[in-house]
Design a protein around this motif. Structure first.
Motif, PDB file in Angstrom:
ATOM      1  N   VAL A 154       0.928  -1.291   0.141  1.00 50.15           N
ATOM      2  CA  VAL A 154      -0.098   0.014   0.173  1.00 50.15           C
ATOM      3  C   VAL A 154       0.931   1.269   0.148  1.00 50.15           C
ATOM      4  N   TYR A 155       0.601   2.156  -1.005  1.00 49.78           N
ATOM      5  CA  TYR A 155       1.410   3.397  -1.183  1.00 49.78           C
ATOM      6  C   TYR A 155       0.528   4.592  -0.809  1.00 49.78           C
ATOM      7  N   MET A 156       0.950   5.324   0.167  1.00 51.89           N
ATOM      8  CA  MET A 156      -0.194   6.407   0.572  1.00 51.89           C
ATOM      9  C   MET A 156       0.376   7.834  -0.079  1.00 51.89           C
ATOM     10  N   PHE A 157      -0.416   8.630  -0.655  1.00 55.20           N
ATOM     11  CA  PHE A 157      -0.052   9.766  -1.377  1.00 55.20           C
ATOM     12  C   PHE A 157      -1.040  11.075  -0.709  1.00 55.20           C
ATOM     13  N   PRO A 158      -0.669  12.158  -0.727  1.00 59.55           N
ATOM     14  CA  PRO A 158      -1.416  13.305  -0.165  1.00 59.55           C
ATOM     15  C   PRO A 158      -2.549  13.359  -1.204  1.00 59.55           C
ATOM     16  N   GLY A 159      -3.554  14.225  -0.757  1.00 58.95           N
ATOM     17  CA  GLY A 159      -4.818  14.469  -1.747  1.00 58.95           C
ATOM     18  C   GLY A 159      -4.576  15.647  -2.621  1.00 58.95           C
ATOM     19  N   ILE A 160      -3.837  16.383  -2.213  1.00 57.62           N
ATOM     20  CA  ILE A 160      -3.720  17.826  -2.787  1.00 57.62           C
ATOM     21  C   ILE A 160      -2.987  17.565  -4.096  1.00 57.62           C
ATOM     22  N   PRO A 161      -3.746  17.729  -5.067  1.00 57.70           N
ATOM     23  CA  PRO A 161      -3.308  17.258  -6.672  1.00 57.70           C
ATOM     24  C   PRO A 161      -1.989  17.684  -6.795  1.00 57.70           C
ATOM     25  N   SER A 162      -1.449  18.896  -6.702  1.00 52.29           N
ATOM     26  CA  SER A 162      -0.184  19.139  -7.043  1.00 52.29           C
ATOM     27  C   SER A 162       1.041  18.409  -6.235  1.00 52.29           C
ATOM     28  N   LEU A 163       0.774  18.232  -5.173  1.00 49.38           N
ATOM     29  CA  LEU A 163       1.574  17.247  -4.240  1.00 49.38           C
ATOM     30  C   LEU A 163       1.396  15.879  -4.601  1.00 49.38           C
ATOM     31  N   LEU A 164       0.291  15.446  -4.786  1.00 47.06           N
ATOM     32  CA  LEU A 164       0.270  13.868  -5.297  1.00 47.06           C
ATOM     33  C   LEU A 164       0.962  13.809  -6.597  1.00 47.06           C
ATOM     34  N   GLU A 165       0.554  14.650  -7.735  1.00 49.22           N
ATOM     35  CA  GLU A 165       1.199  14.416  -9.054  1.00 49.22           C
ATOM     36  C   GLU A 165       2.669  14.492  -9.121  1.00 49.22           C
ATOM     37  N   GLY A 166       3.259  15.600  -8.193  1.00 51.38           N
ATOM     38  CA  GLY A 166       4.455  15.877  -8.060  1.00 51.38           C
ATOM     39  C   GLY A 166       5.257  14.514  -7.590  1.00 51.38           C
ATOM     40  N   ALA A 167       4.643  13.763  -6.600  1.00 47.92           N
ATOM     41  CA  ALA A 167       5.364  12.934  -5.721  1.00 47.92           C
ATOM     42  C   ALA A 167       5.223  11.294  -6.414  1.00 47.92           C
ATOM     43  N   PHE A 168       3.846  11.288  -7.105  1.00 46.46           N
ATOM     44  CA  PHE A 168       3.702  10.014  -7.674  1.00 46.46           C
ATOM     45  C   PHE A 168       4.572   9.645  -8.872  1.00 46.46           C
ATOM     46  N   VAL A 169       4.859  10.472  -9.862  1.00 45.71           N
ATOM     47  CA  VAL A 169       5.855  10.284 -10.882  1.00 45.71           C
ATOM     48  C   VAL A 169       7.044   9.887 -10.294  1.00 45.71           C
ATOM     49  N   LEU A 170       7.658  10.272  -9.139  1.00 40.80           N
ATOM     50  CA  LEU A 170       8.811   9.768  -8.837  1.00 40.80           C
ATOM     51  C   LEU A 170       9.085   8.375  -8.505  1.00 40.80           C
ATOM     52  N   PHE A 171       7.802   7.567  -8.298  1.00 40.79           N
ATOM     53  CA  PHE A 171       7.925   6.165  -8.053  1.00 40.79           C
ATOM     54  C   PHE A 171       7.693   5.177  -8.921  1.00 40.79           C
ATOM     55  N   GLU A 172       8.014   5.619 -10.269  1.00 44.49           N
ATOM     56  CA  GLU A 172       7.790   4.798 -11.324  1.00 44.49           C
ATOM     57  C   GLU A 172       8.172   3.491 -11.376  1.00 44.49           C
ATOM     58  N   ASP A 173       9.315   3.400 -10.828  1.00 44.89           N
ATOM     59  CA  ASP A 173      10.279   2.068 -10.509  1.00 44.89           C
ATOM     60  C   ASP A 173       9.549   1.034  -9.587  1.00 44.89           C
ATOM     61  N   ILE A 174       8.752   1.548  -8.794  1.00 38.71           N
ATOM     62  CA  ILE A 174       8.068   0.682  -7.957  1.00 38.71           C
ATOM     63  C   ILE A 174       6.947  -0.098  -8.714  1.00 38.71           C
ATOM     64  N   PHE A 175       6.409   0.913  -9.668  1.00 42.16           N
ATOM     65  CA  PHE A 175       5.139   0.323 -10.338  1.00 42.16           C
ATOM     66  C   PHE A 175       5.416  -0.485 -11.873  1.00 42.16           C
ATOM     67  N   ARG A 176       6.108   0.121 -12.550  1.00 41.75           N
ATOM     68  CA  ARG A 176       6.652  -0.140 -13.857  1.00 41.75           C
ATOM     69  C   ARG A 176       6.698  -1.700 -13.894  1.00 41.75           C
ATOM     70  N   ASP A 177       5.978  -2.254 -14.836  1.00 46.22           N
ATOM     71  CA  ASP A 177       6.474  -3.613 -15.101  1.00 46.22           C
ATOM     72  C   ASP A 177       7.077  -3.648 -16.476  1.00 46.22           C
ATOM     73  N   PRO A 178       8.272  -4.175 -16.459  1.00 50.04           N
ATOM     74  CA  PRO A 178       9.142  -4.110 -17.671  1.00 50.04           C
ATOM     75  C   PRO A 178       8.912  -5.184 -18.517  1.00 50.04           C
ATOM     76  N   ASN A 179       7.837  -6.130 -18.207  1.00 58.97           N
ATOM     77  CA  ASN A 179       7.642  -7.069 -19.110  1.00 58.97           C
ATOM     78  C   ASN A 179       6.269  -6.836 -19.898  1.00 58.97           C
ATOM     79  N   VAL A 180       5.610  -5.698 -19.467  1.00 56.86           N
ATOM     80  CA  VAL A 180       4.279  -5.459 -20.219  1.00 56.86           C
ATOM     81  C   VAL A 180       4.404  -3.968 -21.019  1.00 56.86           C
ATOM     82  N   LYS A 181       3.848  -3.850 -21.963  1.00 59.08           N
ATOM     83  CA  LYS A 181       3.646  -2.822 -22.639  1.00 59.08           C
ATOM     84  C   LYS A 181       2.197  -2.692 -23.193  1.00 59.08           C
ATOM     85  N   PHE A 182       1.323  -1.796 -22.938  1.00 60.00           N
ATOM     86  CA  PHE A 182       0.062  -1.831 -23.790  1.00 60.00           C
ATOM     87  C   PHE A 182       0.107  -0.888 -24.919  1.00 60.00           C
ATOM     88  N   PHE A 183      -0.323  -1.509 -26.171  1.00 60.70           N
ATOM     89  CA  PHE A 183      -0.223  -0.587 -27.291  1.00 60.70           C
ATOM     90  C   PHE A 183      -1.705  -0.516 -27.552  1.00 60.70           C
TER      91      PHE A 183
END
Ligand SMILES: Cc1cc2nc3c(=O)[nH]c(=O)nc-3n(C[C@H](O)[C@H](O)[C@H](O)COP(=O)(O)OP(=O)(O)OC[C@H]3O[C@@H](n4cnc5c(N)ncnc54)[C@H](O)[C@@H]3O)c2cc1C
Ligand SMILES: NC(=O)C1=CN([C@@H]2O[C@H](COP(=O)(O)OP(=O)(O)OC[C@H]3O[C@@H](n4cnc5c(N)ncnc54)[C@H](O)[C@@H]3O)[C@@H](O)[C@H]2O)C=CC1
Ligand SMILES: [Co+2]
Ligand SMILES: [K+]
Ligand SMILES: [Mg+2]
Length: 493
Positions: A154-183
């Protein structure tokens, strides 16, 4: 590229906050998270919105955590009594919350207190098993000051959109699935869903093992009626499904559509110019581009303003000026100024379009009420820096045949340079440009209006009227008007 259908990891999003359930805040965070997870190859299975209640949060987190690879929460991590996310998540895992030493330190640094009972310190109480993760700025490479709190999956982010957006993109490595690409591929059609439903069903049946197909009608788009989205992890299959579908759809129903003509606007205008090579229209367009360029050389960014009242001519103008400004000032962070003088009885459709355009073109709209001449005086007083106003005037407009590309306002008017880049454009030229680039324009033009004034003096153009199969009076869209001379036939003045 993966050629096998690797099973993607999944995610569930829990949006936490009473204000969303009451309709007081529009949830933009889940859309943002979905868009990113999708490009990172993660399949979002569910979004849940829950109130600021401990039990509700705990129950949902427990269920999501068991079902999905990742759980992302938004909101409820602030210092106030109604922010209960950390406690709720702890409860989901039968844990307590404890003050985390790093957070205590941070809060001390920010707020100058290390009193564990201070309300500010509430933000330091996180689930026992919580981990703090610091993102790294992609630009500066610096570690962010405030960490993201996570526990289990479980990953917890703030609700204020600017804070969430700024933070979320920094954790791509946690979520990205290198075996999957959606076309994905999009097809736009100008027939309604009913007409094509069996064709869609056949395509879906044939490819359902590997390709998903969605059908999304839009009642208000000027260019298409239905958007079809095909998606797959296997590019070859996707291409076959897409080609087959296109040829199965009724002849001529597939339309070319650009979802965002503002992206690379300048390049697209030049492509249009090239495709119209040598035509009268191309010559006029080229001249317009020169006029705008000249004006941008003569006047600085702060000295210019675009006269925009939602009409088709100034929509062309705005798009042209926007493209030229973007090219000349690629990284400017100031908004382009626009002038809107509100008439007594504006159409709500026009006002709505002006608002949409203001957001889309990122305009700093200067709005005035009253007679144009008086308003220009007010503009002069409030914005003495403005020297030139771009206008969508055409020579065929009343009293405009004498105007040139650069004409000062009349001597008895507040003094501004009027820049008129599209003086020579015909009615057909206007539509060739708008429709050719898929620029969006005021919806009234799709309902038979060919020239817009106030509500009390403007009607749909009678030439465009027809009676449909139910016997109802309808109007064809403005771009289908045959005789250019009849443009103002719906205007009383
Ligand atoms: C900036 C400006 C300077 C003017 N200077 C003079 C002048 O010196 N002498 C004179 O006699 N008349 C002047 N006018 C009035 C003008 O000539 C027209 O009478 C007026 O624009 C309305 O005519 P229309 O409906 O045919 O215009 P439209 O064809 O609707 O407008 C032509 C263009 O003017 C701009 N424009 C028009 N109305 C508005 C509005 N309400 N808010 C913002 N922009 C608008 C748009 O860029 C539009 O494309 C001026 C108008 C404006 C907006
Ligand atoms: N600097 C940082 O990175 C962090 C700061 N904080 C602090 O926590 C507080 C905010 O915590 P929150 O969890 O954000 O509090 P919150 O749950 O009260 O939300 C704050 C605001 O965000 C908006 N919001 C909430 N959910 C939304 C959604 N789904 N879509 C769009 N808007 C939404 C709402 O308007 C709400 O008023 C602030 O005081 C902040 O300073 C907390 C964590 C990290
Ligand atoms: Co591969
Ligand atoms: K709050
Ligand atoms: Mg809240």
């Amino acid at each position: 590229m993966s050629s096998v259908n690797h099973k993607p990891s999944t995610a569930g999003i829990i949006v936490i906050g009473d204000e969303i359930l009451k309709g007081q805040t529009i949830d933009t965070n889940s859309t943002f998270i979905c868009q990113h997870l999708y490009t990172w190859g993660v399949q979002v299975k569910k979004i849940s919105v829950v109130s600021d209640e401990l039990e509700e949060i705990a129950k949902e987190v427990k269920e999501f955590s068991e079902k999905y690879t990742h759980v992302v929460t938004s909101g409820g991590v602030g210092p106030t009594h109604d922010d209960l996310t950390f406690e709720g998540v702890a409860k989901a895992f039968n844990e307590k919350t404890l003050p985390h030493p790093d957070l205590v330190q941070l809060i001390k640094q920010y707020f100058g207190t290390d009193d564990l009972l201070s309300p500010k310190m509430k933000m330091a109480y996180v689930p026992e098993s919580a981990k703090l993760q610091y993102g790294e700025s992609k630009i500066s490479g610096k570690r962010t000051k405030y960490p993201m709190v996570s526990t289990h999956n479980v990953y917890m982010f703030p609700g204020i959109p600017s804070l969430l957006e700024g933070a979320f993109v920094l954790f791509e490595d946690i979520f990205r699935d290198p075996n999957v690409k959606f076309f994905s591929r999009r097809i736009f059609i100008d027939t309604d869903e009913i007409t094509v439903s069996s064709i869609l069903q056949d395509n879906f049946n044939k490819y359902k093992e590997s390709v998903s197909l969605g059908s999304y009608p839009d009642l208000h788009n000027s260019y298409f009626k239905v958007k079809l989205i095909l998606e797959s992890q296997i590019e070859d299959k996707l291409n076959s499904a897409c080609e087959e579908l296109k040829s199965a759809l009724p002849q001529g129903s597939v339309v070319k559509y650009d979802e965002n003509p503002l992206i690379d606007a300048n390049e697209k205008i030049h492509e249009l110019l090239k495709s119209e090579n040598g035509s009268e229209f191309a010559k006029k367009l080229e001249k317009s581009l020169h006029t705008i360029e000249k004006a941008l050389e003569r006047y600085s960014f702060d000295e210019i303003c675009v006269g925009f009242n939602g009409g088709k001519d100034c929509t062309v103008l705005l798009h042209l000026v926007y493209a030229a400004v973007k090219r000349k000032y690629p990284s400017i962070d100031k908004k382009l100024k626009s002038l809107y003088i509100r008439s007594k009885l504006p159409f709500p459709e026009v006002e709505k379009f002006i608002q949409i355009a203001r957001d889309r073109y990122n305009l700093n709209e200067l709005m005035y009420y009253g007679r144009i001449k008086d308003c220009m005086g007010e503009l002069k007083n409030q914005h003495p820096e403005i020297k030139a106003v771009f206008m969508g005037t055409r020579n065929t407009d009343p009293y405009s045949s004498h105007l040139e590309e650069f004409t000062m306002t009349d001597a008895d008017w507040p003094q501004f340079m009027r820049v008129n880049p599209i003086l020579e454009w015909s009615y057909d030229d206007i539509w060739k440009f708008l429709r050719g680039l898929c620029v969006s324009y005021c919806s009234l033009y799709d309902r038979g209006y060919t020239s817009l004034g106030s509500m009390n003096n403007t009607h749909p153009n009678p030439t465009l009227q027809y009676i449909d199969y139910r016997g109802i009076v309808c109007y064809k869209p403005a771009h289908q008007l045959q005789d250019n001379q009849l443009e103002r036939d719906g205007r009383n003045v």
